[in-house]
Scaffold this motif. Structure first.
Motif, PDB file in Angstrom:
ATOM      1  N   VAL A   2      26.265 -21.425  41.286  1.00  0.00           N
ATOM      2  CA  VAL A   2      27.102 -20.217  41.393  1.00  0.00           C
ATOM      3  C   VAL A   2      26.494 -19.143  40.497  1.00  0.00           C
ATOM      4  CG1 VAL A   2      29.391 -19.247  41.010  1.00  0.00           C
ATOM      5  CG2 VAL A   2      29.179 -21.629  41.774  1.00  0.00           C
ATOM      6  N   GLU A  54      27.883 -18.762  49.868  1.00  0.00           N
ATOM      7  CA  GLU A  54      28.565 -17.552  50.330  1.00  0.00           C
ATOM      8  C   GLU A  54      28.307 -16.384  49.377  1.00  0.00           C
ATOM      9  OE1 GLU A  54      32.901 -16.473  52.262  1.00  0.00           O
ATOM     10  OE2 GLU A  54      32.860 -17.903  50.626  1.00  0.00           O
ATOM     11  N   ALA A 106      32.632 -24.289  46.242  1.00  0.00           N
ATOM     12  CA  ALA A 106      31.815 -23.751  45.144  1.00  0.00           C
ATOM     13  C   ALA A 106      32.709 -23.229  44.023  1.00  0.00           C
ATOM     14  CB  ALA A 106      30.904 -22.651  45.670  1.00  0.00           C
ATOM     15  N   VAL A 156      35.637 -20.007  47.523  1.00  0.00           N
ATOM     16  CA  VAL A 156      34.276 -19.577  47.836  1.00  0.00           C
ATOM     17  C   VAL A 156      33.499 -20.795  48.317  1.00  0.00           C
ATOM     18  CG1 VAL A 156      32.181 -18.508  46.904  1.00  0.00           C
ATOM     19  CG2 VAL A 156      34.428 -17.830  46.009  1.00  0.00           C
ATOM     20  N   SER A 186      25.999 -19.759  45.663  1.00  0.00           N
ATOM     21  CA  SER A 186      27.076 -18.825  45.985  1.00  0.00           C
ATOM     22  C   SER A 186      26.975 -17.682  44.983  1.00  0.00           C
ATOM     23  CB  SER A 186      28.447 -19.476  45.820  1.00  0.00           C
ATOM     24  OG  SER A 186      28.509 -20.665  46.542  1.00  0.00           O
TER      25      SER A 186
END
Ligand SMILES: Nc1ncnc2c1ncn2[C@@H]1O[C@H](COP(=O)(O)OP(=O)(O)OP(=O)(O)O)[C@@H](O)[C@H]1O
Ligand SMILES: [Mg+2]
Length: 275
Positions: A167, A46, A14, A42, A199
């Motif tokens: 993200v 997450e 990511a 990452v 993420s």
């Protein structure tokens, strides 16, 4: 120089930061190093919390990942591409609420889509969908000044979600809220995050916030910011903030932060003495 043994960057990552540094006002007398040698990987979905003293470069790192600023050294990657500018795949939510007061809640929520040139109908549908996800369906035609601080931050989250980012970059998004509202917003964010699969990189000064949210806590040194350590958090959700595991983690993070905050204060006092 011996290069560090990194795994190859893949389209499954990511966010990847490799040896990232940032010098503000580079090449001038006012140049100063904000970040040095930051390495961070990452994974998709997450939840990363960035924790560190004031001025250590947390916001700077988010700007680099968002593509709003270029790194001075090293590389930032996202899903197999080198970050070279902003992208709808990476949404940034600022610390201060940044809603447009002259637009309605619905228009604010779908603002990114209007830049993309989507039709009024498509924007209204998207606004309705994301506002439902943040529990603000009823507020769609209100103006931001008719909402509470917590509601306004929920609209900011809705606006970021409307772009369907992979993200989500959040810079102390709940800092201005009272403790109870902040706790509610954390629960709400965890729900939204779980559904979105994105993420999250979330900046905070608050150790309790890190304990409540993180899969991993990235602790920074004081300026210039480097990663001091990364603490994995294995506490199942929903988390009880008073559990022995949470207490242990809080203590661990407090000790890690204490040295850095002391160093940052000493540096500021030294600067003031020479001014
Ligand atoms: N646009 C800029 N131009 C010059 N220097 C900057 C700029 N933005 C930040 N800095 C400097 O870079 C350093 C890191 O700033 P940054 O805002 O990233 O810190 P931070 O960790 O987010 O701090 P805080 O927790 O107080 O928000 C600071 O010394 C700051 O003064
Ligand atoms: Mg900041």
């Amino acid at each position: 120089m011996v290069s560090k043994p990194f795994k190859p960057i893949s389209s499954q990552d990511a966010v990847v930061c490799r040896n990232v540094s940032k010098v503000w006002a580079e090449g001038t007398k006012r140049a100063h190093v904000a970040l040095r040698d930051v390495d961070l990987d990452v994974t998709p979905g997450e939840f990363i919390v960035l924790l560190g003293p004031s001025g250590c470069g947390k916001s700077t790192l988010l700007y680099l990942i968002a593509g709003l600023e270029r790194e001075s050294g090293g590389e930032v990657w996202s899903f197999g591409d080198r970050v070279a500018g902003p992208s709808p795949e990476r949404s940034l939510i600022f610390q201060e609420t940044s809603l447009f007061p002259w637009l309605t809640v619905g228009q604010n929520a779908s603002f990114g889509l209007s830049i993309r040139g989507e039709s009024v109908g498509a924007r209204r549908t998207a606004a309705r969908e994301v506002l439902a996800r943040v529990g603000l369906t009823e507020a769609i035609d209100k103006r931001p000044d008719e909402l509470s601080g917590g509601m306004r931050q929920r609209v900011a989250v809705a606006r970021a979600l409307a772009m369907r980012p992979k993200v989500l970059l959040m810079d102390e998004p709940f800092a201005a809220l009272d403790v109870q509202t902040r706790a509610k917003m954390q629960d709400f964010l965890l729900d939204v995050w779980r559904d979105s699969g994105a993420s999250v990189l979330f900046v905070t000064h608050h150790i309790d916030e890190a304990v409540a949210l993180a899969d991993r806590v990235v602790v920074f040194t004081s300026r210039p910011g480097r990663i001091k350590t990364i603490v994995p958090v294995d506490i199942p959700r929903p988390r009880d903030p008073f559990s022995p595991e949470a207490e242990l983690l809080r203590r661990q993070l407090t000790e890690l932060m204490r040295d850095e905050v002391d160093r940052a204060f000493a540096e500021q006092e030294a600067l003031a003495a020479t001014a």
